[in-house]
Scaffold this active site. Sequence first.
Site, PDB file in Angstrom:
ATOM      1  N   TYR A 216      32.419  97.173   5.598  1.00 23.69           N
ATOM      2  CA  TYR A 216      31.266  96.254   5.639  1.00 23.69           C
ATOM      3  C   TYR A 216      31.576  95.047   6.530  1.00 23.69           C
ATOM      4  CZ  TYR A 216      28.565  92.289   3.726  1.00 23.69           C
ATOM      5  OH  TYR A 216      27.796  91.158   3.568  1.00 23.69           O
ATOM      6  N   ASP A 301      35.950  96.081  -4.589  1.00 26.01           N
ATOM      7  CA  ASP A 301      34.586  95.537  -4.548  1.00 26.01           C
ATOM      8  C   ASP A 301      33.652  96.609  -5.084  1.00 26.01           C
ATOM      9  OD1 ASP A 301      32.089  94.624  -3.990  1.00 26.01           O
ATOM     10  OD2 ASP A 301      32.418  94.269  -1.857  1.00 26.01           O
ATOM     11  N   ILE A 303      30.413  96.316  -6.063  1.00 19.82           N
ATOM     12  CA  ILE A 303      29.080  95.718  -6.126  1.00 19.82           C
ATOM     13  C   ILE A 303      27.954  96.761  -6.077  1.00 19.82           C
ATOM     14  CG2 ILE A 303      28.726  95.255  -3.654  1.00 19.82           C
ATOM     15  CD1 ILE A 303      27.910  92.318  -4.706  1.00 19.82           C
ATOM     16  N   LYS A 341      22.860  93.914  -5.511  1.00 24.98           N
ATOM     17  CA  LYS A 341      22.537  95.293  -5.135  1.00 24.98           C
ATOM     18  C   LYS A 341      21.969  96.073  -6.328  1.00 24.98           C
ATOM     19  CE  LYS A 341      24.603  93.943  -1.412  1.00 24.98           C
ATOM     20  NZ  LYS A 341      23.827  93.472  -0.273  1.00 24.98           N
TER      21      LYS A 341
END
Lengths: 502, 502
Positions: A216, A301, A303, A341
């Site tokens: 990302y 991560d 998320i 998200k």
Amino acid sequence: MRLIVPLQGVVQGRGGLFVGSLIPCCLFYFLQLYLKRRRSPPPDSDSTELPRTSSRSSLFTRGNSIGRVRVSSRAVPLAKPPDSPYYIGLERVKTDPYDRVSNRDGIIQLGLAESTLCFDLLQRWMSENLMDSMMHYSDDVDGGFDISSIAMYQPFEGLLEVRVAFADFMSRIMGGNVSFDPSNMVITAGGTPALEVLAFCLADHGNAFLIPSPYYPGFDRDIKFRTGIELIPVHCRSSDNFTVTVSALEQALNLARKRGIKVSGILFSNPSNPVGNILSRETLHAILSFAQEKNIHVISDEIFAGSVYGEDKEFVSMAEVAAASGDFDKSRVHIVYGLSKDLSLPGFRAGVIYSFHEDVLSAAKKLMRFSSMPVPVQRILISLLSDTRFIEEYMAAHRRRIRDKHFLFVEGLKQLGIPCAESGGGLYCWVDMSSLLTSYSEKGELELFEKLLSVAKINATPGTACYCIEPGWFRCCFTALADEDIPVIMERIKRLAESSTS
Amino acid sequence: MRLIVPLQGVVQGRGGLFVGSLIPCCLFYFLQLYLKRRRSPPPDSDSTELPRTSSRSSLFTRGNSIGRVRVSSRAVPLAKPPDSPYYIGLERVKTDPYDRVSNRDGIIQLGLAESTLCFDLLQRWMSENLMDSMMHYSDDVDGGFDISSIAMYQPFEGLLEVRVAFADFMSRIMGGNVSFDPSNMVITAGGTPALEVLAFCLADHGNAFLIPSPYYPGFDRDIKFRTGIELIPVHCRSSDNFTVTVSALEQALNLARKRGIKVSGILFSNPSNPVGNILSRETLHAILSFAQEKNIHVISDEIFAGSVYGEDKEFVSMAEVAAASGDFDKSRVHIVYGLSKDLSLPGFRAGVIYSFHEDVLSAAKKLMRFSSMPVPVQRILISLLSDTRFIEEYMAAHRRRIRDKHFLFVEGLKQLGIPCAESGGGLYCWVDMSSLLTSYSEKGELELFEKLLSVAKINATPGTACYCIEPGWFRCCFTALADEDIPVIMERIKRLAESSTS
């Protein structure tokens, strides 16, 4: 020219000793002095360069650039326009955004991972509960709610109730096989500060994290802007569906060491962003074993943990793997989570650090003075996350609707002969547009990015921005699209492909 | 011992040249090599120290400290308990907080600058307007409000509407003589990140800001935790009512230069915290002239600007002084503001950076990814700050009630023979308790701080925590007290004074 080295004299006897060492030693000595003077200008050189005078107006008139005050050297790159295609694309969309009613020729946004799929459900919940969630009535307060429950200072790491609510919610969306302890949790104003604060606590300036790539593009800003930590991409390949291997990690670590860089940890997203694949229990175990062997940290991560839509896909949290085995020193494991998200609430800036390391938690709590979640937002989230009936309904709809939209989008591309990587989570897919490249290179990919933006009027994030080593891959976010937008996108790509071949 | 310097040889002829320069040159050369080797340890020393083995479980068992992963060296001090009396006092209150009903023997909090004086007004406004402020109805949305107006990503620097509302509000509370341009504004999640982001943009690691002392102890955390910037106290004295002078600034700057430290700016609060005095237009002009002459930045923390209660006191913003004269390069002026004090909303985490420097604004906007204000909070504040009738009513009550409470508190102390510094703003007063010291020293002051905490059960912030060089001064915050608490405090101090003298 003949080079005289200091120790040459030793083998040449007494005369050689003098001639051989005196001259280079003296040269070296004065060179050092010279360099030292050049390297450190007198402190406050800015101000000493200015003539001291009381008639300032003659020196500093408005708009006069002489003596204009300078920003810090670390602010200079931040003040410049972005150079990553990811951010360039996002900026370009703002200049001419597509709207299916008012601007049908505008740029369609496939660059931002946000979802509007369940806004109907959120709208209903907020209409019914927003007011009550923020208004705590108290017997001590006359004729109204207790304003102190939202207005006053609260612990920067979050109220206990919000940490309990987050712990329950995270356990629920992660399949119920892992439990989270609210005392290991620090609530943050978004996943972004959660990541930066963790980075700050785990590594020093000049240290590095290994990071499986493609990754990302926002991680560059999250980590590099202020912490001075490097990100070392560990290149993954389409042949493995871009899944990281221990041998690739080992290789990257060794290379970093050779360059004299201390690696402090491994950072990765699961489900992976931008590919969308879900790391298996075995892969997580292997990563953690590797981190244990090298005595480094693991930042997972997660998320997109609740945005898993694949039929037979199971999300496993790194927290679960760390807790399941007594072999691991759990204190090296740190989880980042947030509601941007899975609950489609990026505007709420809701994030979490979950860590097993006491010092990390203590330091992170103090740093929350810079990124604590406002109390009104905490109050709304306590109500929202504790409403288990709503959460069950929402999560089921969220997953079903991502799956359906994903199917529509990927099918549309398939009909154009454009394949996607296998994926099971996230608000995006990872599209192989290499067939549209005029040259199989980074240059060719960036040309396609530009053509997509300006000709097809589509903003998709090119693999280059994600440090992908295979050209032609693009991340396309599809969860803010209406069904009727998808044929528009496919038609635009089709026309671009036809014009390229003709 | 006889020192042989390289150039000695020059005046002693040929033999002296050899003897005089050869030996020290060689020594210097090898010393350099030696130091260089010692300074840079092999990279990744942590991990290379670990034996490489696949039988990890034998090495890393749960709770085994061998091989336990370490946090960054910058997180180490943050993980430790605080050593500032300011934070020690705040922590102690949490263990046994005073409550006029349920815990009358608890510790009374005079350490935290928060106000409950106008909670009745805020409560009324929130009850009537909270829901509408967050629910934007749109024609495009069926049967309800537009959830996207609070849920989705928005510009990190704040919506235009919230910047306009802040600009109007700030101009209003600052006497209407100064206007603020919303495009020079970055909205932050609290005054604290506003200050840190500014510091990050204006100075580099190792640089310093001059700061008139006594100063607010939180600045140490705001500035030093992550930016690596030093704060150099510019000591002010009671004889000037702790107002800074240009000669003191000059002296501190020269001292810093001698120590090789680059000074990048001056940071100060106005109304001053902890003293509560209001800087005159002349003082502001002198500070800005000094900054201009030295080509450094000015950061004016004006977070108490609307909490001015003195009868004949006028608050002047540094923005007004900078704009009023064409002589100044305004781009060096940066204002920090927020709603924690003047609107009694610390729980909302609402702050502002106001700057005339384009690069600072550009960099700060990008850094807002770490500290942006959640959109629901922005929506509430747009409504609240734009409700000019309410704001006028609130501000008048806020000022009047601080003045009345200040009078009660200071009168109570006066009757005990304890004077306060002259003040006109802030939620606190600056109390001269030197008559209660057993020794006129920092040690004596800290002993009194401890006695106040454990015997009188009052948490007041000692001057030492604020870098005051005159012992015996304490900051007492009075705006979260009920009128009936004040005699309790006075009685406790009286008993402490009596027990000290007996």
